[in-house]
Design a protein around this motif. Structure first.
Motif, PDB file in Angstrom:
ATOM      1  N   LEU A 170      15.184  -7.694  20.260  1.00 40.83           N
ATOM      2  CA  LEU A 170      15.941  -6.556  19.723  1.00 40.83           C
ATOM      3  C   LEU A 170      15.887  -5.332  20.631  1.00 40.83           C
ATOM      4  CD1 LEU A 170      14.774  -6.785  16.002  1.00 40.83           C
ATOM      5  CD2 LEU A 170      16.839  -7.761  17.014  1.00 40.83           C
ATOM      6  N   ARG A 171      14.974  -5.371  21.618  1.00 40.85           N
ATOM      7  CA  ARG A 171      14.769  -4.245  22.539  1.00 40.85           C
ATOM      8  C   ARG A 171      14.427  -2.972  21.758  1.00 40.85           C
ATOM      9  NH1 ARG A 171      19.569  -4.156  26.822  1.00 40.85           N
ATOM     10  NH2 ARG A 171      18.096  -2.774  27.900  1.00 40.85           N
ATOM     11  N   LYS A 172      13.498  -3.139  20.814  1.00 43.57           N
ATOM     12  CA  LYS A 172      13.031  -2.033  19.983  1.00 43.57           C
ATOM     13  C   LYS A 172      11.510  -2.068  19.909  1.00 43.57           C
ATOM     14  CE  LYS A 172      17.252  -1.049  18.293  1.00 43.57           C
ATOM     15  NZ  LYS A 172      17.973   0.196  18.655  1.00 43.57           N
ATOM     16  N   ARG A 173      10.910  -0.883  19.680  1.00 43.39           N
ATOM     17  CA  ARG A 173       9.490  -0.838  19.341  1.00 43.39           C
ATOM     18  C   ARG A 173       9.377  -1.147  17.848  1.00 43.39           C
ATOM     19  NH1 ARG A 173       7.561   4.887  21.585  1.00 43.39           N
ATOM     20  NH2 ARG A 173       5.775   4.391  20.261  1.00 43.39           N
ATOM     21  N   ILE A 174       8.580  -2.164  17.495  1.00 39.32           N
ATOM     22  CA  ILE A 174       8.549  -2.657  16.112  1.00 39.32           C
ATOM     23  C   ILE A 174       7.157  -2.480  15.511  1.00 39.32           C
ATOM     24  CG2 ILE A 174       8.687  -4.751  14.693  1.00 39.32           C
ATOM     25  CD1 ILE A 174      10.955  -5.695  16.426  1.00 39.32           C
ATOM     26  N   THR A 175       7.135  -1.980  14.276  1.00 39.86           N
ATOM     27  CA  THR A 175       5.922  -1.931  13.469  1.00 39.86           C
ATOM     28  C   THR A 175       6.179  -2.734  12.202  1.00 39.86           C
ATOM     29  OG1 THR A 175       5.253   0.246  14.270  1.00 39.86           O
ATOM     30  CG2 THR A 175       4.385  -0.433  12.135  1.00 39.86           C
ATOM     31  N   VAL A 176       5.235  -3.619  11.857  1.00 36.07           N
ATOM     32  CA  VAL A 176       5.362  -4.429  10.638  1.00 36.07           C
ATOM     33  C   VAL A 176       4.422  -3.859   9.585  1.00 36.07           C
ATOM     34  CG1 VAL A 176       5.066  -6.711   9.614  1.00 36.07           C
ATOM     35  CG2 VAL A 176       6.003  -6.484  11.939  1.00 36.07           C
ATOM     36  N   ARG A 177       4.975  -3.629   8.388  1.00 36.99           N
ATOM     37  CA  ARG A 177       4.162  -3.118   7.290  1.00 36.99           C
ATOM     38  C   ARG A 177       4.345  -3.996   6.062  1.00 36.99           C
ATOM     39  NH1 ARG A 177       5.882   3.086   7.742  1.00 36.99           N
ATOM     40  NH2 ARG A 177       4.804   3.634   9.682  1.00 36.99           N
ATOM     41  N   PRO A 178       3.292  -4.092   5.253  1.00 35.01           N
ATOM     42  CA  PRO A 178       3.413  -4.880   4.025  1.00 35.01           C
ATOM     43  C   PRO A 178       4.138  -4.085   2.943  1.00 35.01           C
ATOM     44  CG  PRO A 178       1.212  -3.956   4.203  1.00 35.01           C
ATOM     45  CD  PRO A 178       1.933  -3.583   5.474  1.00 35.01           C
ATOM     46  N   ASP A 179       4.864  -4.789   2.094  1.00 35.16           N
ATOM     47  CA  ASP A 179       5.402  -4.159   0.894  1.00 35.16           C
ATOM     48  C   ASP A 179       4.231  -3.662   0.049  1.00 35.16           C
ATOM     49  OD1 ASP A 179       7.884  -3.575  -0.065  1.00 35.16           O
ATOM     50  OD2 ASP A 179       8.515  -5.673  -0.099  1.00 35.16           O
ATOM     51  N   PRO A 180       4.262  -2.424  -0.438  1.00 32.65           N
ATOM     52  CA  PRO A 180       3.112  -1.898  -1.189  1.00 32.65           C
ATOM     53  C   PRO A 180       2.702  -2.762  -2.387  1.00 32.65           C
ATOM     54  CG  PRO A 180       4.599  -0.109  -0.608  1.00 32.65           C
ATOM     55  CD  PRO A 180       5.284  -1.391  -0.202  1.00 32.65           C
ATOM     56  N   ASP A 181       3.669  -3.455  -3.011  1.00 37.48           N
ATOM     57  CA  ASP A 181       3.309  -4.201  -4.228  1.00 37.48           C
ATOM     58  C   ASP A 181       2.639  -5.545  -3.952  1.00 37.48           C
ATOM     59  OD1 ASP A 181       5.525  -5.468  -3.285  1.00 37.48           O
ATOM     60  OD2 ASP A 181       6.718  -5.329  -5.114  1.00 37.48           O
ATOM     61  N   VAL A 182       2.430  -5.911  -2.690  1.00 36.47           N
ATOM     62  CA  VAL A 182       1.715  -7.168  -2.409  1.00 36.47           C
ATOM     63  C   VAL A 182       0.326  -6.895  -1.845  1.00 36.47           C
ATOM     64  CG1 VAL A 182       3.876  -8.401  -1.984  1.00 36.47           C
ATOM     65  CG2 VAL A 182       2.622  -7.424  -0.039  1.00 36.47           C
ATOM     66  N   LEU A 183      -0.093  -5.626  -1.837  1.00 33.62           N
ATOM     67  CA  LEU A 183      -1.367  -5.277  -1.223  1.00 33.62           C
ATOM     68  C   LEU A 183      -2.537  -5.562  -2.152  1.00 33.62           C
ATOM     69  CD1 LEU A 183      -0.388  -1.812   0.306  1.00 33.62           C
ATOM     70  CD2 LEU A 183      -0.772  -3.929   1.560  1.00 33.62           C
ATOM     71  N   SER A 184      -3.657  -5.972  -1.567  1.00 33.77           N
ATOM     72  CA  SER A 184      -4.892  -6.095  -2.340  1.00 33.77           C
ATOM     73  C   SER A 184      -5.429  -4.701  -2.637  1.00 33.77           C
ATOM     74  CB  SER A 184      -5.932  -6.893  -1.543  1.00 33.77           C
ATOM     75  OG  SER A 184      -6.169  -6.277  -0.284  1.00 33.77           O
ATOM     76  N   HIS A 185      -6.304  -4.585  -3.620  1.00 32.45           N
ATOM     77  CA  HIS A 185      -6.843  -3.282  -3.997  1.00 32.45           C
ATOM     78  C   HIS A 185      -7.702  -2.735  -2.848  1.00 32.45           C
ATOM     79  CE1 HIS A 185      -9.109  -0.175  -6.110  1.00 32.45           C
ATOM     80  NE2 HIS A 185      -8.165  -0.225  -7.056  1.00 32.45           N
TER      81      HIS A 185
END
Length: 638
Positions: free
Chosen positions: A59-74
């Protein structure tokens, strides 16, 4: 639907085609120059160490991957797991969970051990808990600046995300013009040292490079109100690029926010922190001297909030038609040669900022390798035909000789120094000289902001010279923690004790004797002919430092506590070779070894004779078009 929304929809579809079918993509958005990908399957993303790299390449982009907040552990459960994964010797000092972005900010004494080989430990953390780890270094020397900046950015992270999303949409907007041209307008620092400021213009974009004051010349500021700059409104500027934090380049950055600017500031991370330190001190000094500050501390905070940090070597989109890459300039911590790639291969401009071409004790020498540069905007501080500095080894021998002579006379040595850069360079020289027995062991008192600036240096050892960085990684070898160094934090009372005591060395701001604690040291030391005042840095025209260097011995004293004149009887020495600027030979070598060499060079940031000498020399030596522009000139390229 806007063009940016369509672009994001297309990117999401492309990413979904590229990733395995069992990885869901819930959202794709821009935050500044980065493309942020939200997923409900962060653990699957982390299991393939090459997936993000492949996407970024495609994609020729700088990419950051983040989790959806509702799938996070406590966070409480995740913290236990994270601490089990990270080796104990990494020295984790803080874990901060941001539930809105799914990120864990991990502060550790040894970040490399948190990252792991090729990022293996970070991937393991995400695989186990789903959260995205971000790692920062615990300062080896406690730094209130670093702590305050980090805490402030945590508090403002929701507003900062809004800013970054708006900036990202601006960067990736659809281009509106078919015209192709590039212009540079000079707003300051032409045929003078100080008030560095330039505008790069294209049919799409206007970028401000630096915005500084002029040492020793109150009220002389860049020509910001002309139509090419802020005359048409502060928000006609798309971006600000800051080459480094010295006040002659950064002092008036916060003023832009007073005028209504609301866009990004691109610089390295240490430049951001040092800008905060120096501009707040700039306000403090103005208030103490009874001057009306040009802006308030709230505008310094706005500047920090709008900063987008860039690492050396990262190619970053900052406008629809401009990519920025920053490279080490060798001048001060985080200083950068800023390379602009404009259009689709249309034109390339590099701003040297301030450079030091050769390695010093503190930094690797300036980078001058670029794929293409058609025009170079080049500093010329020491561009005069006779501006050759002493070899560094000779300079160190000379400094040690001066110190030994003063010690033998039971005298004291005071060195006016910039808090950032020269002070740390001199500290390294003194630490080694005492360790090797070249000068007697004695206290080295650090006054003004020098200790705080040194703490910031140790926070970012990756920006220092390779061997120094390695020493700092081993706490027992950190030269800045040597026993000789004493932070003056007791004000006048402590200064009087030092003046009444045994031989010592004092490093004090300001480096050009334009105010600050150096005035107190002149009061305490100046009347004793056994003492030495040693200049190790550039003294700009119009500053008290330059006048003393030229023989003045009647010094006006007006620092709020005392007034009148002081008769200076102490010896005055100048030891060349410690400047953060390249000398004439270094400047020539920077241009000479560029491959390919630029077609045009604009010689700036030097006294009139210096820029004209240097411009003429480059023209005759290398047969390139050179200019020594005046302020408010505009050059069209293409």
């Amino acid at each position: 639907m806007s063009s940016v929304e369509r672009q994001l929809d297309d990117l999401q579809a492309e990413i979904e085609d590229e990733v395995p079918s069992d990885i869901s993509i819930s959202d794709v958005t821009y935050e500044g120059p980065e493309l942020v990908v939200y997923t409900r399957d962060p653990k699957r993303f982390a299991s393939d160490g090459d997936l993000v790299r492949r996407l970024a390449s495609k994609l020729r982009k700088r990419i950051t991957v983040r989790p959806d907040p509702d799938v996070l552990s406590h966070p409480r459960e995740a913290e236990d797991t994270v601490r089990d994964i990270i080796p104990e010797e990494a020295g984790v000092t803080d874990l901060d969970f941001h539930t809105d972005t799914g990120e864990i900010f991990i502060e550790a004494e040894k970040p490399g051990m948190v990252i792991g080989r090729h990022g293996s430990t970070l991937r393991e953390i995400t695989q186990e808990v789903g959260w995205t780890p971000e790692v920062v270094r615990t300062p080896p020397i406690e730094s209130s600046t670093v702590s305050n900046v980090r805490n402030f950015l945590k508090q403002e992270r929701e507003e900062r995300r809004d800013i970054l999303e708006r900036v990202g949409r601006q960067i990736h907007r659809e281009e509106m013009s078919d015209d192709e041209w590039v212009r540079i307008t000079t707003l300051g620092c032409c045929r003078e040292v100080g008030r560095a400021s330039f505008i790069i213009s294209t049919p799409e974009t206007r970028i401000l490079v630096d915005c500084g004051d002029k040492p020793g010349a109150e009220g002389e500021v860049p020509y910001l109100q002309v139509p090419e700059a802020l005359g048409a409104g502060a928000n006609t500027i798309d971006a600000v690029v800051l080459t480094h934090a010295h006040l002659d380049h950064s002092a008036l950055i916060p003023l832009l926010f007073k005028y209504g600017y609301d866009g990004p500031i691109y610089c390295t991370e240490p430049t951001r922190d040092l800008m905060g330190l120096l501009t707040l001190d700039y306000l403090d000094v103005a208030a103490k001297e009874g001057r009306t500050p040009p802006y308030e501390s709230s505008q310094v905070r706005e500047a920090i909030k709008h900063t987008v940090p860039i690492e050396y070597g990262d190619v970053t989109d900052i406008a629809p038609d401009v990519k920025l890459t920053m490279h080490n300039a060798g001048h001060i911590l985080g200083s950068a040669v800023s390379h602009f790639h404009i259009g689709d291969g249309l034109y390339n401009v590099a701003f040297s900022g301030d450079i030091h071409y050769d390695d010093t004790r503190l930094f690797n020498g300036a980078v001058n390798e670029f794929p293409r540069v058609e025009t170079l905007v080049m500093e010329s501080t020491y561009g005069g035909r006779n501006d050759y500095q002493t070899d560094q080894a000779d300079s160190e021998r000379r400094l040690k000789k001066v110190i030994n002579e003063a010690y033998e006379r039971d005298g004291k040595v005071v060195i006016p120094a910039f808090a950032v850069g020269r002070s740390q360079e001199i500290m390294l020289v003194l630490e080694e000289a005492m360790r090797s027995g070249d000068i007697p062991e004695m206290p080295v008192h650090l006054d003004g902001m020098i200790w705080e600036a040194t703490a910031i240096h140790t926070t970012y050892p990756e920006y220092l010279r390779d061997d120094l960085r390695d020493r700092i990684f081993h706490e027992d070898e950190n030269p800045f923690l040597a026993d000789q160094f004493n932070h003056i934090d007791g004000g006048e009372e402590e200064r009087q004790e030092v003046a009444d005591g045994d031989p010592c060395i004092v490093l004090s701001t300001s480096g050009m004797v334009t105010g600050g604690p150096i005035m107190s040291w002149l009061h305490h030391f100046g009347a004793d002919p056994d003492n030495r005042l040693v200049f190790v840095g550039y003294q700009a025209q119009g500053t008290l430092g330059r006048r003393i260097q030229n023989g003045w011995d009647e010094i006006p004293m007006n620092d709020g506590r005392r007034s009148g004149n002081l008769t200076l009887k102490m010896d005055v020495e100048t030891v060349d070779g410690f400047s953060g600027h390249a000398d004439r030979q270094g400047l020539e070598n920077f241009v000479k070894t560029m491959n390919p060499r630029p077609e045009k060079v604009l010689c700036v940031h030097g006294d009139e004779s210096s820029v004209q000498d240097f411009s003429s020399a480059l023209y005759h030596e290398y047969n390139m078009r050179t200019f020594a522009p005046k302020n408010l000139e505009t050059f069209r390229f293409k």
